[in-house]
Design an enzyme around this catalytic site. Structure first.
Site, PDB file in Angstrom:
ATOM      1  CB  ALA A 154    -101.961  16.341  55.210  1.00  0.00           C
ATOM      2  CB  CYS A 170    -101.459  10.298  46.628  1.00  0.00           C
ATOM      3  SG  CYS A 170    -101.549  11.322  48.121  1.00  0.00           S
TER       4      CYS A 170
END
Length: 212
Positions: A154, A170
């Site tokens: 992304a 993340c």
């Protein structure tokens, strides 16, 4: 964009996350040794996705944005309008390289795209994705099943970055995020999508060998 032999590129527009995820799973389950690889380019409405090893504590603030537990690697990330998502449905056995090299190739596609716009981007050791001056501009997470990949990357283009403040992106506390618009790249989203698709075609198709 139609891709090239052995890799079909589909531009899907803005689509809901869960049905698209199920479609990736279905495509991967049904494909045979002869099924051409596919690259899906799209946007999602606002959604957090939590990887298989994801820890709930990485969602650090309550929001109205749904959280979807999914089957890729990695921790929590955010998808929303103004972000180009590329789902990579590739048979690694046929390509002749492994998952780690595919990750390098996907990262390189983003680095190449940004370099063409005068922005220097890089990898960060131990943290898959692409970074500009330490701020994350592209997230990456994959799943491999029977030698075939799905999920992908992304790229933040021109979006509301505020939802990233509710997570440890993340899994990294305090990780800054950035986007093309804030780096002076004013290309429309559709043009960035096309450029990313072409960059991915270039890196995915490179023959096996030294990392690109």
């Amino acid at each position: 964009m139609h891709g090239s032999p052995g890799l079909c590129v589909r531009s899907l527009g803005r689509v809901e996350y869960a049905p698209t995820w199920r479609a990736m799973q279905d495509f991967t389950a049904r494909r045979t040794a002869d099924t051409p690889d596919e690259l899906w380019l799209l946007e999602h409405p606002p959604v957090y996705t939590q990887g298989q090893a994801g820890k709930p504590e990485h969602l650090i603030a309550e929001t109205d944005i749904p959280v979807v537990p999914i089957d890729r690697g990695g921790q929590i990330t955010y998808h929303g309008p103004g972000q180009v998502v590329a789902y990579v449905l590739v048979d690694l056995r046929r390509r002749g390289y492994g998952i780690r090299e595919l990750v390098v190739r996907l990262e390189q596609a983003v680095i190449d795209l940004l370099a063409a716009q005068g922005v220097a981007a890089a990898r960060l050791a131990g943290a898959p994705g692409v970074y500009v001056a330490g701020a994350k501009i592209a997230a990456l997470g994959l799943r491999v099943k029977h030698g075939c990949t799905y999920h992908g990357l992304a790229l933040n283009v021109d979006m509301d970055l505020a939802p990233f403040a509710a997570i440890n992106p993340c899994g990294y506390a305090g990780m800054p995020v950035t986007q093309c618009r804030d780096l002076g790249i004013t290309l429309p989203l559709a043009q960035v999508e096309e450029a990313l698709g072409q960059a991915l075609l270039n890196t995915i198709h490179q023959p096996p060998g030294p990392s690109p």
